[in-house]
Design a protein around this motif. Structure first.
Motif, PDB file in Angstrom:
ATOM      1  N   GLU A  58       0.827  -1.197   0.000  1.00 20.07           N
ATOM      2  CA  GLU A  58       0.000   0.000   0.000  1.00 20.07           C
ATOM      3  C   GLU A  58       0.869   1.256   0.000  1.00 20.07           C
ATOM      4  O   GLU A  58       0.371   2.358   0.227  1.00 20.07           O
ATOM      5  N   SER A  59       2.158   1.083  -0.269  1.00 16.46           N
ATOM      6  CA  SER A  59       3.060   2.238  -0.323  1.00 16.46           C
ATOM      7  C   SER A  59       2.700   3.115  -1.515  1.00 16.46           C
ATOM      8  O   SER A  59       2.615   2.632  -2.652  1.00 16.46           O
ATOM      9  N   GLU A  60       2.499   4.379  -1.253  1.00 16.10           N
ATOM     10  CA  GLU A  60       2.054   5.302  -2.303  1.00 16.10           C
ATOM     11  C   GLU A  60       3.024   5.314  -3.479  1.00 16.10           C
ATOM     12  O   GLU A  60       4.235   5.314  -3.321  1.00 16.10           O
ATOM     13  N   ASN A  61       2.442   5.310  -4.671  1.00 17.35           N
ATOM     14  CA  ASN A  61       3.165   5.360  -5.942  1.00 17.35           C
ATOM     15  C   ASN A  61       3.969   4.094  -6.251  1.00 17.35           C
ATOM     16  O   ASN A  61       4.860   4.106  -7.097  1.00 17.35           O
ATOM     17  N   SER A  62       3.646   2.991  -5.574  1.00 24.95           N
ATOM     18  CA  SER A  62       4.175   1.686  -5.989  1.00 24.95           C
ATOM     19  C   SER A  62       3.207   1.090  -7.005  1.00 24.95           C
ATOM     20  O   SER A  62       2.043   1.510  -7.093  1.00 24.95           O
ATOM     21  N   LYS A  68      -4.405  -1.066  -7.078  1.00 25.63           N
ATOM     22  CA  LYS A  68      -5.505  -1.048  -6.106  1.00 25.63           C
ATOM     23  C   LYS A  68      -6.236   0.297  -6.106  1.00 25.63           C
ATOM     24  O   LYS A  68      -7.454   0.337  -5.916  1.00 25.63           O
ATOM     25  N   GLN A  69      -5.506   1.390  -6.308  1.00 26.61           N
ATOM     26  CA  GLN A  69      -6.170   2.691  -6.359  1.00 26.61           C
ATOM     27  C   GLN A  69      -7.131   2.756  -7.541  1.00 26.61           C
ATOM     28  O   GLN A  69      -8.248   3.285  -7.415  1.00 26.61           O
ATOM     29  N   GLY A  90       2.346  -3.901   8.303  1.00 30.37           N
ATOM     30  CA  GLY A  90       3.285  -2.882   7.862  1.00 30.37           C
ATOM     31  C   GLY A  90       2.708  -2.057   6.731  1.00 30.37           C
ATOM     32  O   GLY A  90       1.612  -1.511   6.835  1.00 30.37           O
ATOM     33  N   HIS A  91       3.429  -1.990   5.616  1.00 32.31           N
ATOM     34  CA  HIS A  91       2.981  -1.181   4.484  1.00 32.31           C
ATOM     35  C   HIS A  91       2.249  -2.017   3.436  1.00 32.31           C
ATOM     36  O   HIS A  91       2.049  -1.569   2.304  1.00 32.31           O
ATOM     37  N   ALA A  92       1.811  -3.222   3.813  1.00 29.73           N
ATOM     38  CA  ALA A  92       1.062  -4.085   2.894  1.00 29.73           C
ATOM     39  C   ALA A  92      -0.391  -4.175   3.328  1.00 29.73           C
ATOM     40  O   ALA A  92      -0.741  -3.902   4.481  1.00 29.73           O
ATOM     41  N   LYS A 186       9.350   0.844   7.576  1.00 29.75           N
ATOM     42  CA  LYS A 186       8.200   1.298   6.798  1.00 29.75           C
ATOM     43  C   LYS A 186       6.924   0.761   7.438  1.00 29.75           C
ATOM     44  O   LYS A 186       6.778  -0.432   7.644  1.00 29.75           O
ATOM     45  N   GLY A 187       5.990   1.645   7.712  1.00 30.93           N
ATOM     46  CA  GLY A 187       4.764   1.215   8.366  1.00 30.93           C
ATOM     47  C   GLY A 187       5.029   0.879   9.820  1.00 30.93           C
ATOM     48  O   GLY A 187       6.047   1.249  10.407  1.00 30.93           O
ATOM     49  N   THR A 188       4.096   0.152  10.422  1.00 25.90           N
ATOM     50  CA  THR A 188       4.252  -0.237  11.823  1.00 25.90           C
ATOM     51  C   THR A 188       4.973  -1.578  11.926  1.00 25.90           C
ATOM     52  O   THR A 188       5.006  -2.351  10.976  1.00 25.90           O
ATOM     53  N   ALA A 189       5.524  -1.845  13.100  1.00 32.37           N
ATOM     54  CA  ALA A 189       6.317  -3.070  13.312  1.00 32.37           C
ATOM     55  C   ALA A 189       5.381  -4.252  13.531  1.00 32.37           C
ATOM     56  O   ALA A 189       5.192  -4.737  14.648  1.00 32.37           O
ATOM     57  N   ASP A 190       4.799  -4.732  12.454  1.00 27.67           N
ATOM     58  CA  ASP A 190       3.771  -5.774  12.540  1.00 27.67           C
ATOM     59  C   ASP A 190       4.307  -7.176  12.253  1.00 27.67           C
ATOM     60  O   ASP A 190       3.558  -8.141  12.376  1.00 27.67           O
TER      61      ASP A 190
END
Length: 486
Positions: A58-62, A68-69, A90-92, A186-190
């Protein structure tokens, strides 16, 4: 107005059904489970996720974000379900599998224009009878239906092997040996990270490369154009699970009479034992890559690392990221417990291998996913040659909208080439047919920037931002003029 018949209740089929119904079409959705299962599925639920619970970055501009957008702007029903059932990753975008399937089922059941039929479809219509057909039966399409498709198209299927990652009971993970972190913060430590020393890694690789693999059954063999026939295996796909996790029961599938063959794996989903055989450090630069995973106890990166990703909202199970494999269950039990923190782990599911089948899309499909010789039939999902959960849903979204246009008496307009959806479809319909392999969405598939602009803008992130901006503008314009009347 013509009716629409959709075959397959995985990811592409339900999305296509919901899209077409929302556009005013009467839809019949056929799914063969539970009457007949597959080598990989464990339930008869719609939209069951069998390999992973991740719908990618879900990282912007990937590139996955862009896809998905676009889907969100087109009101993707399955992405709505995914967003509503998301778990920390995290960022997924990762989902609770059970809640995701339940939400998809609820959306289908609440749509009065969709009729559900639990039945096996074994033949495809050679001529239109006023019905548009979307074939979204997935990479494990049953043998009779696959044979019907082969007879209809006059072309043989390609095949590669895909694998399922193991899942571990969270309560059996020794967290004193692990730590929480997201790569590069990147993102939270999930993610739970299991760090290896060099000595632990060497011992793990030695055990992995010497491990006993599953013997491939006849249903797993790569079919040839003259050897497509139904055959049922009498044995389970895997050896007995020492922890009680149940192997899948083989269903009828494509097979061949050849007694020896070499598996052809999709490069984006190699079993870990195959990766390890390519070089001693290969896993350290792949699924066990330690870069960006600083251990807070040492302040350094470990020599290698296995990441565990949360499976559900209860956080009572985790899957081993990128650890798909085809080892015997007993071997998996022994070797996976060599991972630091998993010494006493209970595995809720072991890795499995299954064949993934897809058509030669460049030879057979138009840019509106219609068979060239049989335009009343559309192909969607992994059977069409897209690879990945998000890509399969996207393919279903397009197929549903294309079918709705046809049902309303209009010829659908292909998705714009500038968009991620259009670029992915362009790839599967224009690739070299002799070397065709399934594809995930990447920036390599999108149209590059003009050479002058590329020379002016050296920063790759800025280039990607511009590509995404152009893609979304083209996608919005296409959406505005492509809607079929409700």
């Amino acid at each position: 107005m013509k009716k629409i018949h959709i075959i397959g209740g995985g990811l592409a089929g339900p999305e296509a059904a919901l899209q077409a119904a929302a556009l005013g079409c009467e839809v019949t959705l056929s799914e063969m489970r539970p009457l007949r299962s597959t080598e990989a599925h464990q339930t008869s639920d719609f939209a069951e996720l069998v390999c992973s619970n991740s719908l990618k970055s879900e990282s912007e501009n990937s590139a996955p974000w862009l896809l998905k957008q676009e889907m969100r702007r087109a009101n993707s029903f399955l992405l709505q379900a995914a967003d509503a059932s998301a778990v920390p990753a995290g960022h997924a975008l990762a989902v609770d599998r059970e809640i995701f399937s339940q939400r998809v089922a609820a959306l289908i059941e609440q749509q009065p224009r969709i009729t559900i039929r639990r039945e096996e479809i074994s033949t495809l219509p050679t001529q239109t009878d006023g019905t548009i057909t979307i074939l979204a039966s997935g990479p494990l399409t049953s043998s009779p239906l696959a044979q019907s498709l082969q007879q209809l198209t006059g072309a043989s299927h390609l095949a590669f092997y895909d694998s399922i990652s193991p899942i571990v009971d969270a309560s059996t993970i020794d967290m004193s040996r692990c730590y929480l972190a997201a790569r590069w913060d990147k993102g939270t430590a999930d993610y739970i990270n299991c760090p290896f020393t060099r000595e632990e890694y060497d011992a793990f690789i030695d055990a992995l490369t010497a491990a006993e693999k599953i013997e491939h059954k006849s249903w797993e063999q790569i079919p040839t154009s003259n050897a497509c026939h139904p055959e049922r295996s009498s044995e389970a796909t895997q050896s007995k699970d020492p922890d009680g996790a149940q192997p899948s029961t083989p269903a009828e599938n494509l097979s061949t009479t050849s007694s020896s063959f070499t598996p052809s794996y999709f490069e984006g989903c190699l079993p870990i034992e195959e990766t390890a055989r390519r070089g001693r450090d290969t896993l350290r630069f792949g699924p066990m890559k330690p870069a960006g995973l600083t251990d807070p106890r040492t302040g350094r990166w470990p020599y290698a690392c296995v990441q565990l990703r949360q499976e559900n909202l209860r956080a009572d199970s985790y899957n081993l990221v990128g650890f798909q494999n085809s080892l015997r269950f007993g071997e998996q039990a022994r070797i996976l417990r060599m991972i630091p923190g998993l010494e006493n782990a209970k595995f809720l599911r072991y890795g499995q291998i299954h064949r993934n089948t897809y058509i030669n899309a460049p030879s057979l499909l138009t840019e509106t996913l219609q068979l060239k010789q049989h335009p009343h039939i559309l192909i969607a999902g992994q059977l069409s040659g897209v690879e990945g959960y998000t890509e399969s849903i996207a393919s279903g979204l397009l197929a549903g909208r294309f079918a709705a246009a046809l049902a309303h008496g209009r010829q659908p307009e292909p998705a714009p080439r500038l968009s991620a959806n259009g670029s992915l479809t362009h790839y599967i319909t224009h690739a070299d047919a002799k070397r065709f392999q399934p594809a995930n969405i990447t920036f390599d598939l999108l149209l590059p920037l003009e050479e002058e602009l590329r020379k002016k803008i050296r920063d790759k992130k800025e280039r990607h931002r511009i590509q995404c901006e152009r893609a979304l503008a083209a996608w919005d314009a296409w959406l505005a003029k492509s809607l079929a009347p409700a």
